[in-house]
Design a protein around this motif. Structure first.
Motif, PDB file in Angstrom:
ATOM      1  N   VAL A 160       2.561  -9.275  -6.348  1.00  0.00           N
ATOM      2  CA  VAL A 160       2.408  -7.998  -5.655  1.00  0.00           C
ATOM      3  C   VAL A 160       1.117  -7.335  -6.109  1.00  0.00           C
ATOM      4  O   VAL A 160       0.841  -7.217  -7.305  1.00  0.00           O
ATOM      5  N   CYS A 161       0.307  -6.898  -5.130  1.00  0.00           N
ATOM      6  CA  CYS A 161      -0.999  -6.290  -5.410  1.00  0.00           C
ATOM      7  C   CYS A 161      -1.081  -4.887  -4.822  1.00  0.00           C
ATOM      8  O   CYS A 161      -0.387  -4.569  -3.850  1.00  0.00           O
ATOM      9  N   PRO A 162      -1.955  -4.052  -5.376  1.00  0.00           N
ATOM     10  CA  PRO A 162      -2.162  -2.715  -4.785  1.00  0.00           C
ATOM     11  C   PRO A 162      -3.030  -2.808  -3.537  1.00  0.00           C
ATOM     12  O   PRO A 162      -3.388  -3.897  -3.091  1.00  0.00           O
ATOM     13  N   GLY A 163      -3.410  -1.666  -2.987  1.00  0.00           N
ATOM     14  CA  GLY A 163      -4.221  -1.632  -1.777  1.00  0.00           C
ATOM     15  C   GLY A 163      -5.608  -2.233  -1.985  1.00  0.00           C
ATOM     16  O   GLY A 163      -6.113  -2.323  -3.109  1.00  0.00           O
ATOM     17  N   ASP A 183       8.022   0.347  -4.835  1.00  0.00           N
ATOM     18  CA  ASP A 183       8.630   1.671  -4.998  1.00  0.00           C
ATOM     19  C   ASP A 183       9.315   2.102  -3.715  1.00  0.00           C
ATOM     20  O   ASP A 183       8.808   1.867  -2.610  1.00  0.00           O
ATOM     21  N   ARG A 184      10.456   2.738  -3.868  1.00  0.00           N
ATOM     22  CA  ARG A 184      11.191   3.222  -2.695  1.00  0.00           C
ATOM     23  C   ARG A 184      10.742   4.630  -2.298  1.00  0.00           C
ATOM     24  O   ARG A 184      10.370   5.434  -3.162  1.00  0.00           O
ATOM     25  N   ARG A 239       0.814  -1.217   0.000  1.00  0.00           N
ATOM     26  CA  ARG A 239       0.000   0.000   0.000  1.00  0.00           C
ATOM     27  C   ARG A 239       0.846   1.264   0.000  1.00  0.00           C
ATOM     28  O   ARG A 239       0.356   2.363  -0.244  1.00  0.00           O
ATOM     29  N   ASP A 240       2.138   1.126   0.292  1.00  0.00           N
ATOM     30  CA  ASP A 240       2.981   2.301   0.461  1.00  0.00           C
ATOM     31  C   ASP A 240       4.372   1.998  -0.092  1.00  0.00           C
ATOM     32  O   ASP A 240       4.678   0.859  -0.457  1.00  0.00           O
ATOM     33  N   THR A 241       5.197   3.019  -0.132  1.00  0.00           N
ATOM     34  CA  THR A 241       6.580   2.814  -0.549  1.00  0.00           C
ATOM     35  C   THR A 241       7.347   2.055   0.534  1.00  0.00           C
ATOM     36  O   THR A 241       6.977   2.090   1.713  1.00  0.00           O
ATOM     37  N   VAL A 242       8.400   1.371   0.124  1.00  0.00           N
ATOM     38  CA  VAL A 242       9.150   0.565   1.080  1.00  0.00           C
ATOM     39  C   VAL A 242      10.602   0.418   0.618  1.00  0.00           C
ATOM     40  O   VAL A 242      10.873   0.256  -0.575  1.00  0.00           O
ATOM     41  N   HIS A 243      11.524   0.503   1.564  1.00  0.00           N
ATOM     42  CA  HIS A 243      12.932   0.235   1.273  1.00  0.00           C
ATOM     43  C   HIS A 243      13.213  -1.237   1.531  1.00  0.00           C
ATOM     44  O   HIS A 243      12.985  -1.739   2.637  1.00  0.00           O
ATOM     45  N   VAL A 244      13.657  -1.947   0.515  1.00  0.00           N
ATOM     46  CA  VAL A 244      14.092  -3.328   0.672  1.00  0.00           C
ATOM     47  C   VAL A 244      15.600  -3.360   0.505  1.00  0.00           C
ATOM     48  O   VAL A 244      16.127  -2.942  -0.544  1.00  0.00           O
ATOM     49  N   LEU A 245      16.307  -3.839   1.526  1.00  0.00           N
ATOM     50  CA  LEU A 245      17.762  -3.913   1.505  1.00  0.00           C
ATOM     51  C   LEU A 245      18.189  -5.364   1.680  1.00  0.00           C
ATOM     52  O   LEU A 245      17.493  -6.144   2.326  1.00  0.00           O
ATOM     53  N   PRO A 246      19.324  -5.754   1.098  1.00  0.00           N
ATOM     54  CA  PRO A 246      19.844  -7.091   1.392  1.00  0.00           C
ATOM     55  C   PRO A 246      20.238  -7.184   2.858  1.00  0.00           C
ATOM     56  O   PRO A 246      20.660  -6.191   3.454  1.00  0.00           O
ATOM     57  N   ARG A 247      20.065  -8.354   3.464  1.00  0.00           N
ATOM     58  CA  ARG A 247      20.409  -8.481   4.873  1.00  0.00           C
ATOM     59  C   ARG A 247      21.907  -8.315   5.093  1.00  0.00           C
ATOM     60  O   ARG A 247      22.334  -7.856   6.153  1.00  0.00           O
ATOM     61  N   SER A 281      11.371  -1.201  -7.960  1.00  0.00           N
ATOM     62  CA  SER A 281      10.142  -0.555  -8.438  1.00  0.00           C
ATOM     63  C   SER A 281       9.518  -1.352  -9.586  1.00  0.00           C
ATOM     64  O   SER A 281       8.299  -1.305  -9.790  1.00  0.00           O
ATOM     65  N   ARG A 282      10.311  -2.087 -10.329  1.00  0.00           N
ATOM     66  CA  ARG A 282       9.778  -2.913 -11.416  1.00  0.00           C
ATOM     67  C   ARG A 282       8.951  -4.079 -10.877  1.00  0.00           C
ATOM     68  O   ARG A 282       8.196  -4.700 -11.615  1.00  0.00           O
TER      69      ARG A 282
END
Length: 411
Positions: free
Chosen positions: A315-318, A281-282, A229-237, A276-277
């Motif tokens: 991945v789905c929207p809200g 989205d970040r 539902r929102d932007t999110v930062h995904v980082l490698p552990r 983002s693809r």
């Protein structure tokens, strides 16, 4: 103690904090701090006080220590950060524990921690109110005993709130929840994807819990979808052979936060690709700056991203609303059927529901009004531990400060 009993007997039906359906069978004066909550934060505070020679009383509403970890977490959970950043004060993890201890190992560590520092909480004690009696100069803490129809009042000079940021599950009010024919559960009730084998499951929430639940569902041959539902930062552990968190802490010693954020984003792009693809989205603000400003934790990927790339996780929207016959309508107008919905929508503080104090804690979110590192101390002997939005490391910092401050009164 006699005075407290007399005060209790003199209460009338106009007392808003008195529960007449309970039998107030005792009033106890505690010659030391009372700690509400026997999770990691409460244990850390009690241990630090013990090391200073100050005895405390820990009250816990459940029947065990670390009830969130023991009763409300999924089986595959492990610490997201290396163990050296998650140990409580005065006692490291056993040397044979892995870098990222499992849920079972962490619980074992906490149980040993409680034994080592002789922490013996009073279990099944739900705090229903805590208020400062200015005429006495003392805190009056009233509990209901969940196993009996009785209530107790504890009177103390110091009150340490250690119920933390994750006391109550957050369940969003989604239109049509009563119409949906499938099961709906919060992650606090989720244990394993085994019961969802060959079922379509919609996971709402793309934080660390939502990502891990999706991965667990895949590993148990379910078909999960993830609502973002929102932007999110995904980082490698891990980056460059080191934990991302540890590397970030080391870089912050030498570089400003924005440069460290830029390094993390560039490295993540090289290792993970353009998220983002994938529908992730970040935020415009970097991961460390966002964490510092809002407390929003970046997701540390443990394999979920590969499942999204392969199409095993959609991945789905809200969600717009839920309909009959297992149907979910999304904000983009599309509909799809699911056997179950899992709400990875987080937790919240419950402090405003029982602490009758308006200055230290916000009534809106139940967190200290003053940001870290100044949110640990209030007025009139009131303290907070475990509300820093900096995990176990932040709780340990606050626990040490609280013990040092209270110890001054015993010198």
């Amino acid at each position: 103690m006699d005075y407290c009993l007399k005060e209790l007997q003199g209460k009338t039906s106009h007392d808003p904090y008195f529960n007449h359906n309970k039998i107030m069978n005792k009033c106890v004066f505690v010659n030391g701090p009372v700690i509400v909550g026997a999770g990691p934060s409460g244990l850390a505070a009690a241990a630090c006080l013990t090391s200073k020679g100050v005895q405390s009383l820990v009250l816990e509403r459940s029947n065990c220590i670390a009830s969130l970890w023991q009763l409300k977490t999924y089986d595959r959970l492990s610490l997201h950060l290396p163990k050296q950043f998650c140990e409580l004060p005065l006692m490291p993890f056993p040397h044979d524990f892995p870098t990222y201890p499992t849920k079972q190992q962490f619980i074992k560590y906490l149980e040993l921690y409680a034994i080592t520092f002789n922490i013996r909480p009073l279990f099944n004690q739900t705090v229903v109110s805590a208020c400062y009696d200015r005429s006495l100069g003392l805190w009056r803490i009233r509990t209901d005993t969940t196993t009996t129809a009785s209530s107790t009042e504890f009177v103390t000079r110091w009150l340490i709130v250690a119920t933390g940021e994750n006391a109550e599950a957050v369940v969003p009010d989604i239109e049509g929840m009563e119409e949906f024919d499938g099961s709906i559960m919060h992650t606090s009730l989720y244990k394993s994807g085994e019961i969802f084998k060959r079922k379509k499951v919609l996971v709402v929430g793309c934080g660390n819990s939502g990502m891990e639940v999706c991965l667990d569902l895949c590993n148990h041959h379910a078909t999960p979808s993830l609502v973002v539902r929102d932007t999110v930062h995904v980082l490698p552990r891990e980056m460059l052979g080191k934990s991302t968190f540890g590397l970030s802490m080391w870089l912050l010693k030498w570089l400003p936060m924005r440069l460290v954020d830029r390094f993390l984003l560039i490295t993540s792009r090289l290792l993970l690709g353009d998220t983002s693809r994938l529908g992730l989205d970040r935020p415009e603000i970097g991961p460390l700056e966002l964490k510092n400003l809002s407390g929003k934790t970046p997701v540390l990927d443990v394999g979920t991203l590969a499942k999204i790339k392969s199409g095993d996780i959609k991945v789905c929207p809200g969600i717009k609303r839920l309909l009959k016959h297992h149907t979910v309508e999304f904000v983009n107008g599309q509909t799809e059927e699911y056997d179950a919905i899992i709400l990875a929508t987080g937790y919240k503080s419950n402090v405003p529901s029982w602490l009758k104090e308006k200055e230290m804690f916000s009534e809106k979110d139940g967190l200290p009004k003053r940001p870290f590192p100044n949110g640990w101390k209030g007025e009139c002997g009131l303290y907070a531990v475990g509300f820093t939005k900096r995990g176990l490391l932040g709780a340990s910092i606050d626990a040490k400060k609280i013990a040092e401050h209270i110890h001054q009164y015993f010198q």
